[in-house]
Enzyme design. Structure first.
Site, PDB file in Angstrom:
ATOM      1  N   ARG A 176       0.787  -1.117  -0.017  1.00  0.00           N
ATOM      2  CA  ARG A 176       0.063   0.046  -0.141  1.00  0.00           C
ATOM      3  C   ARG A 176       0.829   1.195  -0.095  1.00  0.00           C
ATOM      4  NH1 ARG A 176      -1.896  -3.265  -1.524  1.00  0.00           N
ATOM      5  NH2 ARG A 176      -3.765  -4.647  -0.719  1.00  0.00           N
ATOM      6  N   SER A 225     -10.291  -0.073   4.297  1.00  0.00           N
ATOM      7  CA  SER A 225      -9.364  -0.131   5.216  1.00  0.00           C
ATOM      8  C   SER A 225      -8.669   1.100   5.883  1.00  0.00           C
ATOM      9  CB  SER A 225      -8.182  -1.259   5.010  1.00  0.00           C
ATOM     10  OG  SER A 225      -8.817  -2.501   4.734  1.00  0.00           O
ATOM     11  N   GLU A 295      -3.632   3.531   6.755  1.00  0.00           N
ATOM     12  CA  GLU A 295      -3.468   3.386   5.079  1.00  0.00           C
ATOM     13  C   GLU A 295      -4.241   4.499   4.521  1.00  0.00           C
ATOM     14  OE1 GLU A 295      -4.856  -0.626   3.754  1.00  0.00           O
ATOM     15  OE2 GLU A 295      -5.546   0.419   2.025  1.00  0.00           O
TER      16      GLU A 295
HETATM   17  C1  FAD Z   1     -15.125   0.159   0.068  1.00  0.00           C
HETATM   18  C2  FAD Z   1     -13.836   0.068  -0.298  1.00  0.00           C
HETATM   19  C3  FAD Z   1     -13.104  -1.132  -0.436  1.00  0.00           C
HETATM   20  C4  FAD Z   1     -11.872  -0.697  -0.654  1.00  0.00           C
HETATM   21  N1  FAD Z   1     -10.969  -1.914  -0.978  1.00  0.00           N
HETATM   22  C5  FAD Z   1      -9.761  -1.888  -1.246  1.00  0.00           C
HETATM   23  C6  FAD Z   1      -8.825  -2.944  -1.346  1.00  0.00           C
HETATM   24  O1  FAD Z   1      -9.440  -4.050  -1.548  1.00  0.00           O
HETATM   25  N2  FAD Z   1      -7.744  -2.854  -1.868  1.00  0.00           N
HETATM   26  C7  FAD Z   1      -6.885  -1.564  -1.959  1.00  0.00           C
HETATM   27  O2  FAD Z   1      -5.648  -1.554  -2.111  1.00  0.00           O
HETATM   28  N3  FAD Z   1      -7.789  -0.507  -1.522  1.00  0.00           N
HETATM   29  C8  FAD Z   1      -8.950  -0.548  -1.240  1.00  0.00           C
HETATM   30  N4  FAD Z   1      -9.723   0.591  -0.945  1.00  0.00           N
HETATM   31  C9  FAD Z   1      -9.102   2.054  -0.983  1.00  0.00           C
HETATM   32  C10 FAD Z   1      -9.073   2.743  -2.317  1.00  0.00           C
HETATM   33  O3  FAD Z   1     -10.022   2.369  -2.972  1.00  0.00           O
HETATM   34  C11 FAD Z   1      -7.676   2.556  -2.939  1.00  0.00           C
HETATM   35  O4  FAD Z   1      -6.595   3.045  -2.150  1.00  0.00           O
HETATM   36  C12 FAD Z   1      -7.630   3.305  -4.487  1.00  0.00           C
HETATM   37  O5  FAD Z   1      -6.720   2.922  -4.954  1.00  0.00           O
HETATM   38  C13 FAD Z   1      -7.610   4.803  -4.149  1.00  0.00           C
HETATM   39  O6  FAD Z   1      -7.843   5.637  -5.313  1.00  0.00           O
HETATM   40  P1  FAD Z   1      -8.571   6.887  -5.417  1.00  0.00           P
HETATM   41  O7  FAD Z   1      -8.809   7.175  -6.815  1.00  0.00           O
HETATM   42  O8  FAD Z   1      -9.913   6.964  -4.782  1.00  0.00           O
HETATM   43  O9  FAD Z   1      -7.424   7.799  -4.699  1.00  0.00           O
HETATM   44  P2  FAD Z   1      -7.822   9.006  -3.482  1.00  0.00           P
HETATM   45  O10 FAD Z   1      -8.186   8.433  -2.309  1.00  0.00           O
HETATM   46  O11 FAD Z   1      -8.407  10.253  -4.519  1.00  0.00           O
HETATM   47  O12 FAD Z   1      -5.973   9.396  -3.497  1.00  0.00           O
HETATM   48  C14 FAD Z   1      -5.429   8.576  -2.636  1.00  0.00           C
HETATM   49  C15 FAD Z   1      -3.942   8.751  -2.960  1.00  0.00           C
HETATM   50  O13 FAD Z   1      -3.605   8.787  -4.065  1.00  0.00           O
HETATM   51  C16 FAD Z   1      -2.982   9.846  -4.639  1.00  0.00           C
HETATM   52  N5  FAD Z   1      -3.516  10.086  -6.309  1.00  0.00           N
HETATM   53  C17 FAD Z   1      -4.854   9.823  -6.465  1.00  0.00           C
HETATM   54  N6  FAD Z   1      -4.836  10.128  -7.866  1.00  0.00           N
HETATM   55  C18 FAD Z   1      -3.396  10.278  -8.289  1.00  0.00           C
HETATM   56  C19 FAD Z   1      -2.712  10.709  -9.644  1.00  0.00           C
HETATM   57  N7  FAD Z   1      -3.588  10.712 -10.595  1.00  0.00           N
HETATM   58  N8  FAD Z   1      -1.462  11.114  -9.607  1.00  0.00           N
HETATM   59  C20 FAD Z   1      -0.804  11.172  -8.068  1.00  0.00           C
HETATM   60  N9  FAD Z   1      -1.329  10.884  -7.125  1.00  0.00           N
HETATM   61  C21 FAD Z   1      -2.825  10.669  -7.093  1.00  0.00           C
HETATM   62  C22 FAD Z   1      -3.792  10.910  -3.967  1.00  0.00           C
HETATM   63  O14 FAD Z   1      -2.676  12.136  -3.806  1.00  0.00           O
HETATM   64  C23 FAD Z   1      -3.627  10.333  -2.473  1.00  0.00           C
HETATM   65  O15 FAD Z   1      -2.330  10.111  -1.783  1.00  0.00           O
HETATM   66  C24 FAD Z   1     -11.072   0.445  -0.662  1.00  0.00           C
HETATM   67  C25 FAD Z   1     -11.995   1.631  -0.337  1.00  0.00           C
HETATM   68  C26 FAD Z   1     -13.346   1.403  -0.233  1.00  0.00           C
HETATM   69  C27 FAD Z   1     -14.071   2.629   0.043  1.00  0.00           C
END
Ligand code: FAD
Length: 305
Positions: A176, A225, A295
């Site tokens: 992560r 998480s 996380e």
């Molecule tokens: C119901 C649920 C289930 C989930 N299950 C999992 C799972 O099974 N496994 C898992 O790993 N995660 C899981 N997650 C967490 C989450 O979905 C992941 O971490 C996901 O990859 C975050 O993506 P996001 O676009 O929402 O990022 P954001 O929350 O918008 O950002 C997260 C981080 O990424 C950076 N970021 C986002 N986009 C960019 C970009 N284009 N360039 C540079 N940096 C960027 C942000 O600055 C921040 O630091 C879950 C979340 C939920 C709500």
């Protein structure tokens, strides 16, 4: 020149949307948090570059995907939020077995696109509600897979508006996490797939999605998480064994179904969720000696009355 005056000058040079004091609660799965002073959605790569080149002496910039891993504080964020929009949500096939995907492509859409093109390796992404950009930053994954295993390279723009290509072999991925600097915007990425029968890929996706539904709560205001799993341990187990199951702080609750999922039950404040995080972290440390690591990402300022 102050930030707003700089932005007003940039506005005359580009046609992208720039919003002021935008409610960030609308951009986080927790559905909490105050306003973002400047909220920029670039229309294209060129305008993103123009925007960044014209920002001087200011590095309070955060990138947002769909906020499925981000808690925004009640006081909002006093800098610039950059969120890649639809123009960065492209997918295309490269050669026979590679995919290029834009930074704002949803993980689920990439998984689906790969399946349509008979490419395996992307099935796990059907279970993750984020974007490719967020997935690379977090090295997101589940069921033994993660982004680092399929990533070939990522195209980034730095905060000076310059584009670079970084190969996966030059990135240190951890659980992560990755060591790419915070001043890089992931604009697109190239992935390696493996040719397979479409029906087989679909079967695997259906299986994983069903498994995920059984294991974790859905249709709630959460960021998944909250804490990382410590080595050879599970955060949810440590939280449960420390007597924190069902704990609440205002309308911030620990999910009944999964102790590591913290939930906004309605009108929780960001501070309720953060207080719950602090209490759980303290209890787990006292009970088990393990210092849980977050996380989720927390951005912004505390609310001052
Ligand atoms: C119901 C649920 C289930 C989930 N299950 C999992 C799972 O099974 N496994 C898992 O790993 N995660 C899981 N997650 C967490 C989450 O979905 C992941 O971490 C996901 O990859 C975050 O993506 P996001 O676009 O929402 O990022 P954001 O929350 O918008 O950002 C997260 C981080 O990424 C950076 N970021 C986002 N986009 C960019 C970009 N284009 N360039 C540079 N940096 C960027 C942000 O600055 C921040 O630091 C879950 C979340 C939920 C709500």
């Amino acid at each position: 020149m102050d930030l707003i005056s700089q932005i007003k000058k940039i506005e005359s040079k580009i046609s992208s949307k720039i919003l002021f004091n935008e409610k960030l609660s609308n951009y986080s799965w927790f559905n909490v948090g105050g306003p973002g002073k400047v909220f920029f959605t670039p229309r294209n790569l060129n305008e993103l570059s123009i925007f960044l080149k014209n920002i001087k002496n200011f590095d309070n910039i955060k990138i947002l995907g769909v906020g499925s891993n981000t808690l925004v504080r009640d006081g909002g964020f006093s800098g610039i939020i950059i969120r890649l929009g639809k123009t960065f949500a492209h997918t295309s096939i490269l050669g026979n077995d590679r995919i290029i995907a834009g930074g704002s492509v949803l993980d689920k859409s990439l998984s689906n696109f790969a399946m349509q093109n008979s490419l395996s390796g992307f099935e796990f992404l059907s279970c993750i509600p984020g974007t490719i950009g967020g997935g690379i930053r977090m090295n997101s994954g589940c069921y033994g897979e993660d982004i680092s295993k399929i990533l070939i390279s990522v195209q980034v723009m730095d905060f000076n508006g310059k584009v670079h290509i970084i190969y996966s072999s030059d990135i240190k991925f951890n659980y992560r996490d990755c060591n790419l600097e915070d001043n890089l915007i992931f604009i697109s990425a190239t992935f390696q797939g493996v040719k397979k029968d479409k029906a087989e890929i679909k079967k695997k996706i259906d299986y994983l999605v069903e498994k995920k539904k059984k294991d974790q709560p859905s249709k709630i205001k959460t960021c998944g998480s909250t804490f990382k799993n410590p080595k050879n341990n599970k955060a949810w187990k440590l939280i449960r064994d420390s007597g924190c199951a069902g704990m609440k702080f205002g309308e911030a609750h620990i999910s009944e179904k999964h102790c590591n999922f913290f939930v906004n039950e309605g009108n929780a404040k960001s501070s309720d969720l953060e207080n719950l995080i602090k209490v759980v972290k303290k209890k787990v440390l006292e009970k088990t000696g393990i210092n849980l690591e977050l996380e989720i990402k927390i951005i912004g300022e505390n609310f001052e009355e």
